[in-house]
Scaffold this active site. Structure first.
Site, mmCIF file in Angstrom:
data_model
loop_
_atom_site.group_PDB
_atom_site.id
_atom_site.type_symbol
_atom_site.label_atom_id
_atom_site.label_comp_id
_atom_site.label_asym_id
_atom_site.label_seq_id
_atom_site.Cartn_x
_atom_site.Cartn_y
_atom_site.Cartn_z
ATOM 1 C CG ASP A 289 0.197 -4.188 2.974
ATOM 2 O OD1 ASP A 289 0.277 -3.604 1.873
ATOM 3 O OD2 ASP A 289 0.182 -3.590 4.063
ATOM 4 C CB SER B 192 3.265 2.173 5.697
ATOM 5 O OG SER B 192 2.038 2.411 6.308
ATOM 6 C CG HIS C 289 -0.412 0.267 2.512
ATOM 7 N ND1 HIS C 289 0.029 -0.721 3.348
ATOM 8 C CD2 HIS C 289 -0.213 1.424 3.190
ATOM 9 C CE1 HIS C 289 0.463 -0.204 4.479
ATOM 10 N NE2 HIS C 289 0.337 1.105 4.402
#
Length: 609
Positions: free
Chosen positions: A208, A289, A177
């Protein structure tokens, strides 16, 4: 707070019809998705594109969110029981958002990718000497997402920031993402000026994870390599999360301990296979992230930071190294990562004493075994000859408990899916079964199963398994393929009827015998006099066109293109009503309809006249 994951957005329990979903939880999910809009701003004319990071706080005033890019939900009660693999049922969207009242559902815990509300833990560099900060890399992603409800256009562009780290062989590991929908991805090293264009080698929404490289050799000069720890971190291990949160220009550290290890759909959509996930109490913040999480004692990477909670102090989630290594291994062998292996079975626990007696044919002194209730067509289990009513006792010699769990590191337990999803596609596992014969006797048998991916009637990810978002305009009815990306777009724009229709399609995955089948959904009714009163069909699944059952979107387009009848008649699933178009009038009106709504052509499917 419990070590277990927070409530899932779509919670439910299993019954004879399959797992169901809490109405209030889904309503609140939609409201929370609305509240994220301030983090993805639409730029005014002449303004630079907005910067995007997952929020550390959710605003209380509901506003419309123009893009869902980067926002994924963590939640506890899956639409499928933990021992059910991919269940036959799915979430139920509320009939109307007005069903939400202040006393429904209690306090809502809304989880997002890398959005913990925990305060930053100030860690001195002297406390963590030896950590390879030089391998940590800052990402800036200029992205433009496809508008899945209107796939002839893209949403407004934006800018996202995140973190990654060098793992050797000129590869950078980060989250999917972080780089998703990127039009220009720029990276820069810790403590060194200058930024470089990056290229995505492989990405997977299921894990992910993404692998990225930089073609300019200057970038790699003297960069250190992060070293992975082989095993999953133990409970109470101290870990340090490193990244670039909150537009930081240099690395930021937060520290905490491992509080829980469990299985989780890492795509956070509750429709893919479950994998290991580690919960930590480090305060992971927006922008972390894709960053590395180190074991403070060994200075080795134990996982990749990927998600956090907005309504819990200092709770974060990381993807552990076994999952990362499997992703890298599959990429090195195949050049891509198409998906995870699955048995393709829906199981029911055998905790109830009467149910156990019924399933086994007599009382038992052990507490093992789960009942196989449904088997998906084209699945590993179907190909190996498993039957509904079989009792799964063990996988590769490891006993499956009556709750559907297996032993993990001796003193811990996880769902049996762990033994499947950790294996590469094409591997063979041995299932130990009990099968009731016609005379009522139970027969023990071992069955070798070659692992494959599941058939997905509802495609999970754009660009995987040959799925792309196409459209067909029939008169003024816009037809799209039921898919998970479309579901996410529906959550953002509160398209309740479309969402519910996709859920109904998903429930048919265990009954569909056509490998090429798709759910075709009416997703819009374009204003024109030939469509008067047809707006009620938005959200309906197309059943037949001129009496012929519609198999998929391409088939629908072909039926429309080759129609020679006076009328084009469309019928819908679960309804006796029809949409009728005078064929000659419809074809004469199509150029005007397309021009008025800025649609380039009536379908973008190649080969359809």
């Amino acid at each position: 707070m419990d070590d277990a994951l927070p409530r899932r957005i779509m919670t439910g329990a299993a019954d004879d019809a399959g797992p169901q979903i809490s109405l209030s939880a889904v309503v609140q999910a939609v409201m929370a998705a609305q509240r994220l809009s301030h983090m993805v701003e639409t730029p005014a004319e002449g303004d630079p594109p907005p910067r995007r990071e997952t929020p550390s706080k959710i605003p209380k005033t509901p506003t419309r969110m123009p893009s869902s890019h980067g926002y994924r939900f963590i939640d506890e009660g899956s639409p499928f029981p933990d021992n059910a693999g991919l269940g036959a049922e799915g979430p139920a969207f509320p009939k109307s958002p007005t069903a939400l009242t202040p006393d429904i559902g209690g306090v809502f815990e809304f989880p997002v990718r890398m959005a913990s509300t925990g305060a930053v833990s100030n860690v001195r560099i002297s406390d963590v000497e030896g950590l390879p900060f030089g391998c940590v890399i800052h990402f800036t992603n200029a992205f433009a997402e496809l508008d899945c409800l209107r796939p002839w256009k893209v949403n407004s562009p934006g800018i996202a920031t995140g973190t990654g780290f060098h793992i050797g062989k000129k590869r950078i590991l980060t989250n999917n993402h972080v780089v998703d929908s990127g039009t220009s991805i720029r990276v820069r090293r810790h403590g060194i000026p200058g930024n470089f264009e990056a290229v995505v080698l492989c990405s997977s929404g299921v894990c992910d994870l993404a692998l990225v490289t930089v073609e300019n050799d200057e970038f790699w000069d003297g960069i250190p390599v992060a070293d992975f720890q082989d095993e999953v971190p133990a409970l109470d291990d101290t870990v340090v999360a490193v990244g670039y949160p909150m537009h930081a220009s240099t690395v930021t550290l937060t520290r905490g301990v491992v509080s829980n290890v469990h299985l989780k759909d890492l795509s956070l959509g509750n429709m893919n296979e479950s994998q290991l996930c580690v919960q930590i109490d480090a305060a992971i913040n927006p922008g972390n992230s894709g960053g590395p999480v180190f074991n403070q004692e060994t200075n080795k990477v134990v996982g990749v930071a990927f998600a956090g909670l907005t309504e819990a102090e200092g709770t974060g989630y990381i993807i552990p190294t076994p999952v990362v290594k499997n992703f890298i291994s599959v990429y090195e062998k195949s050049g891509d990562f198409e998906g995870l292996p699955s048995l393709g079975v829906h199981t029911q626990d055998l905790v109830n004493a009467s149910l156990r007696k019924f399933a086994f044919g007599s009382e038992t002194k052990h507490s093992d075994g789960v009942l196989i209730q449904k088997i998906q067509p084209f699945s590993s289990a179907k190909n190996a000859g498993l039957r509904e009513g079989d009792i799964l006792m063990a996988i590769d010699g490891q006993a499956v408990s009556q709750e559907g769990e297996v032993s993990f590191r001796g003193h811990e337990r996880v769902g049996y899916e762990y033994l499947i999803s950790k294996r590469p596609l094409g591997d063979t596992v041995k299932l130990s079964l009990l099968r009731k014969q016609d005379d009522g006797e139970m027969t023990a048998m071992d069955v070798n199963v070659e692992l494959t991916t599941n058939f997905a009637l509802v495609p999970r990810e754009l660009g995987k398994a040959g799925f792309a978002a196409h459209y067909v305009v029939a008169g003024g009815l816009v037809l799209l393929t039921a898919s998970v990306p479309l579901m996410k777009a529906c959550l953002v724009e509160q398209q309740h009827r479309i969402f519910e229709s996709i859920v109904k399609v998903h429930r048919k995955e265990y009954d569909c015998e056509d490998r090429d089948a798709e759910g075709v959904i009416v997703c819009d009714c374009l204003a024109h006099e030939i469509n008067v009163s047809y707006s009620d069909y938005v959200g309906k699944q197309v059943k037949t066109i001129n009496g012929e059952k519609v198999r998929n979107l391409r088939h629908a387009a072909e039926l429309i293109a080759t129609c020679t009848e006076e009328f084009l008649i469309i019928k819908f699933c679960g309804s006796n009503r029809v949409a009728a178009f005078d064929l000659e009038v419809m074809r004469a009106a199509m150029p005007t309809i397309l021009q008025q709504h800025k649609i380039p052509q009536w379908t973008d499917l190649v080969g359809v006249v």
